[in-house]
Design a protein around this motif. Sequence first.
Motif, short mmCIF file in Angstrom:
data_model
loop_
_atom_site.label_atom_id
_atom_site.label_comp_id
_atom_site.label_asym_id
_atom_site.label_seq_id
_atom_site.Cartn_x
_atom_site.Cartn_y
_atom_site.Cartn_z
N GLY A 1 -8.52 25.95 14.24
CA GLY A 1 -7.56 24.94 13.73
C GLY A 1 -7.93 23.70 12.69
O GLY A 1 -8.98 23.52 12.94
N SER A 2 -6.77 23.45 11.99
CA SER A 2 -7.07 22.47 11.03
C SER A 2 -5.67 21.69 10.95
O SER A 2 -4.99 21.56 12.11
CB SER A 2 -7.44 22.85 9.68
OG SER A 2 -7.78 22.00 8.79
N CYS A 3 -5.34 21.05 9.60
CA CYS A 3 -4.18 20.28 9.62
C CYS A 3 -3.15 21.06 8.84
O CYS A 3 -1.84 20.53 8.92
CB CYS A 3 -4.46 18.98 8.93
SG CYS A 3 -5.19 19.28 7.07
N GLY B 1 -6.16 25.81 7.05
CA GLY B 1 -7.18 24.71 6.70
C GLY B 1 -7.39 24.65 5.19
O GLY B 1 -6.99 25.44 4.36
N HIS B 2 -8.52 24.06 4.93
CA HIS B 2 -8.73 23.71 3.56
C HIS B 2 -9.98 24.85 2.93
O HIS B 2 -10.97 24.68 2.51
CB HIS B 2 -9.78 22.33 3.51
CG HIS B 2 -8.92 21.36 3.88
ND1 HIS B 2 -8.13 20.66 3.00
CD2 HIS B 2 -8.35 20.83 5.11
CE1 HIS B 2 -7.39 19.61 3.70
NE2 HIS B 2 -7.60 19.71 4.82
N VAL B 3 -9.41 25.93 2.99
CA VAL B 3 -9.97 27.15 2.35
C VAL B 3 -9.89 27.05 1.03
O VAL B 3 -8.90 26.93 0.04
CB VAL B 3 -9.43 28.58 2.84
CG1 VAL B 3 -10.16 29.61 2.24
CG2 VAL B 3 -9.56 28.52 4.27
N PRO B 4 -11.21 27.40 0.17
CA PRO B 4 -11.09 27.12 -1.35
C PRO B 4 -10.24 28.26 -1.99
O PRO B 4 -10.28 29.57 -1.45
CB PRO B 4 -12.43 27.23 -1.80
CG PRO B 4 -13.13 26.91 -0.51
CD PRO B 4 -12.37 27.20 0.53
N ALA B 5 -9.72 28.07 -3.02
CA ALA B 5 -8.76 29.17 -3.56
C ALA B 5 -9.53 30.35 -4.03
O ALA B 5 -9.10 31.46 -3.94
CB ALA B 5 -8.02 28.68 -5.01
N GLY C 1 -7.21 36.88 8.86
CA GLY C 1 -7.41 35.95 7.43
C GLY C 1 -8.38 35.00 7.37
O GLY C 1 -9.60 35.44 8.03
N LEU C 2 -8.46 34.03 6.79
CA LEU C 2 -9.47 33.03 6.82
C LEU C 2 -9.39 31.76 7.52
O LEU C 2 -7.91 31.47 7.41
CB LEU C 2 -9.66 32.85 5.26
CG LEU C 2 -10.27 33.95 4.43
CD1 LEU C 2 -10.21 33.61 2.89
CD2 LEU C 2 -11.30 34.53 4.54
N ALA C 3 -10.44 31.11 7.79
CA ALA C 3 -10.24 29.66 8.27
C ALA C 3 -11.11 28.55 7.93
O ALA C 3 -12.52 29.33 7.56
CB ALA C 3 -9.89 29.40 9.78
N MET D 1 -14.39 30.99 7.38
CA MET D 1 -14.55 32.08 8.76
C MET D 1 -13.55 33.13 8.24
O MET D 1 -12.33 32.96 7.85
CB MET D 1 -14.20 31.40 9.70
CG MET D 1 -15.19 30.24 10.32
SD MET D 1 -17.06 30.69 10.21
CE MET D 1 -17.24 31.78 11.14
N LEU D 2 -14.03 34.50 8.36
CA LEU D 2 -13.20 35.58 8.51
C LEU D 2 -12.60 36.08 9.74
O LEU D 2 -13.41 36.39 10.71
CB LEU D 2 -13.84 36.73 7.65
CG LEU D 2 -12.94 38.02 7.37
CD1 LEU D 2 -12.07 37.80 6.57
CD2 LEU D 2 -14.04 39.22 7.06
#
Length: 135
Positions: A55-57, A69-73, A88-90, A116-117
Amino acid sequence: MLAGAGGGVEVWKDPSCGCCTAWVKHLEANGFQTTIHEVGNNTARARLGVAQKFGSCHATLVGGYAVEGHVPAREIARLLKERPQRLGLAVPGMPVGSPGMDSALYKGRKDPYSVMLLSTDGNATVYHSYGGNRS
């Protein structure tokens, strides 16, 4: 099909979260079209199947994938190109220097973090790691 499967980005976030807003701007600057929901990030995270430990925000759905969360584009674009059979990604937590967590407030600091995948079984592998500086 899940919402967001057409390539648009749906984001669930707290209305007062500045880092979430900055992350959305990062996505838009990289060509993603976004739809923002100012409530329901915890509900969306659970509905998308993202384990709490990742989890993130903010919780996001793009191309049928959960993005937490803050995954780069660039990693989202890579995910959409490769289309792995994964959840997905996190980027767990809120690492300083990640997109949205890179304002002048942090004075150029960049902490190392990993994208993370996510698997549907609650496990994950490193998709990409970003180095950092401790300035």
